[in-house]
Design an enzyme around this catalytic site. Structure first.
Site, PDB file in Angstrom:
ATOM      1  N   CYS A  57      -5.658  -5.776  -4.584  1.00 59.95           N
ATOM      2  CA  CYS A  57      -4.343  -5.188  -4.826  1.00 59.95           C
ATOM      3  C   CYS A  57      -4.134  -4.872  -6.296  1.00 59.95           C
ATOM      4  CB  CYS A  57      -3.237  -6.192  -4.448  1.00 59.95           C
ATOM      5  SG  CYS A  57      -2.954  -6.354  -2.698  1.00 59.95           S
ATOM      6  N   CYS A  61       1.786  -4.907  -6.605  1.00 63.46           N
ATOM      7  CA  CYS A  61       1.901  -4.811  -5.143  1.00 63.46           C
ATOM      8  C   CYS A  61       3.024  -5.697  -4.622  1.00 63.46           C
ATOM      9  CB  CYS A  61       0.594  -5.218  -4.465  1.00 63.46           C
ATOM     10  SG  CYS A  61       0.643  -5.021  -2.662  1.00 63.46           S
ATOM     11  N   CYS A  88      -6.127  -2.639  -0.507  1.00 61.73           N
ATOM     12  CA  CYS A  88      -4.860  -2.875   0.182  1.00 61.73           C
ATOM     13  C   CYS A  88      -4.246  -1.528   0.573  1.00 61.73           C
ATOM     14  CB  CYS A  88      -3.910  -3.631  -0.749  1.00 61.73           C
ATOM     15  SG  CYS A  88      -2.211  -3.719  -0.181  1.00 61.73           S
ATOM     16  N   CYS A  91      -0.561  -0.994  -1.596  1.00 63.91           N
ATOM     17  CA  CYS A  91      -0.469  -0.579  -3.002  1.00 63.91           C
ATOM     18  C   CYS A  91      -1.583   0.384  -3.399  1.00 63.91           C
ATOM     19  CB  CYS A  91      -0.466  -1.796  -3.923  1.00 63.91           C
ATOM     20  SG  CYS A  91      -2.005  -2.736  -3.876  1.00 63.91           S
TER      21      CYS A  91
HETATM   22 ZN   LIG Z   1      -1.532  -4.475  -2.262  1.00 63.54          ZN
END
Ligand SMILES: [Zn+2]
Length: 369
Positions: A57, A61, A88, A91
């Protein structure tokens, strides 16, 4: 490899070295990086993976905060992927922040006629509205909403229709702030530095007496490019000629308003707190690094001070304290780019381009000395 290195050192320094190596894996200060994750700092430039989920991430995030012990830090998406983590979906750490910003900004500009919601921007960027808001504000100095308002209030929309480049239009609309210019630099649109002595520039100037002595301001068509403090009117005006000897200079009494706005930034709590007052555009020019430092200075709230070390750390360049100090020393716009808020370790007043005594008075007025 680390073992070999350590074996070559005496035991004392190997312990120190070991501790340093742990905290600077991939050049990242793990403790500071963890704090940035906890704060969801959208400006942080590293990525983190969570060993229990296998996902990596951005620090900004909005996903659930992982346990510290399950976090690994990475300098790039490629490094995270190489370590077996996948991106992810929330994000989207595979997207470069500058790409995201360019996308979001051009969407706003294309739709300047109407209000564009944060949800819509989140959709455009493929990020949560929260993340878009943080990223935008960090890079541009204003929120997406403020940017839209400014677009509507300014000539930018018209300029874009006339076919001017976005950068030119931004400056024409008074968006020449450090953060905008920095963002421009990231997109390969670095504004020209001031040519030697301001050659080819038309600079208006005014000098006005204030509680902090005489203030001289200079402005190009794009915005404020000079603010100096001096003991007398002559000295104040001479400072403009000395900085821009090759520019076409003319007196402009209307610029006295800018002196007043600068004084308010020091004397009134809350004034100029929110990044860029739109009535006070700045025409800052320098290297990308200088612009970053000046932007960081503008982020120090009134009433607070930082040491050069702290400022460098906040900028994420903890090893560049000296370069940060040099950039502070080359600030052309005193007070508005508040280099007076940088003090020595322990709070001692260090040098100031416009005199240490004036620095003390500025800090006193801000309640931080
Ligand atoms: Zn994330």
């Amino acid at each position: 490899m680390g073992g070999v290195l350590c074996a070559k050192m005496d035991s004392m320094s190997s312990k120190v070295r070991l501790a340093q190596r742990e905290s600077t894996a991939a050049g990242i200060d793990a403790e500071r990086a963890w704090q940035q994750i906890v704060r969801r700092d959208a400006a942080a430039e590293f990525l983190y993976g969570v060993t229990t989920t296998g996902v990596f991430c951005r620090p900004g995030c909005g996903s659930r905060l992982p346990l510290r012990r399950n976090v690994r830090f990475f300098g790039s998406a490629a490094a995270a992927q190489a370590a077996g983590f996948r991106a992810c979906k929330r994000c989207n750490p595979l997207l470069e922040p500058t790409d995201v910003l360019a996308k979001v900004r051009s969407h706003i500009e294309r739709n300047a006629e109407r209000k564009v919601s944060l949800d819509e921007l989140g959709h455009v960027a493929g990020l949560s509205p929260f993340t878009v808001q943080r990223m935008f504000k960090q890079a541009m100095g204003v929120s997406p909403l403020q940017y839209q308002r400014a677009l509507r209030a300014s000539g930018l929309r018209k300029a874009l229709k006339r076919g001017a480049s976005v950068t030119d239009a931004m400056y024409a609309a008074g968006f020449g702030s450090a953060s905008r210019a920095h963002e421009g630099a990231a997109l390969g649109m670095t504004p020209a530095r001031f040519a030697a002595g301001g050659r080819g520039e038309q600079i208006g100037y005014a000098a006005e007496r204030t509680a902090f002595g005489w203030m001289a301001v200079g402005a190009t068509a794009r915005g404020l490019c000079w603010l100096a403090l001096a003991a007398t009117k002559d000295e104040a005006e001479a400072s403009v000629r000395a900085e821009f000897p090759a520019a076409e200079l003319r007196r402009d009494a209307a610029l006295k308003e800018w002196v007043e706005a600068a004084v308010r930034a020091v004397t009134e709590a809350g004034a100029a707190k929110d990044a860029l007052p739109l009535d006070l555009p700045l025409d800052l020019r320098g290297t990308a690094f200088q612009l970053r430092v000046w932007q960081a200075l503008r982020a120090i709230p009134r009433g607070e001070t930082r040491s050069y070390t702290e400022l460098a750390r906040e900028m994420g360049v903890p090893r560049s304290t000296r370069a940060v100090a040099r950039a502070c020393a080359t600030n052309r716009v005193a007070v508005v780019v508040p280099c007076h808020r940088v003090v020595g370790a322990g709070g001692a007043l260090t040098g100031y381009r416009w005199g240490v005594e004036r620095k003390r008075r500025l800090l006193e007025a801000e309640g931080s000395f």
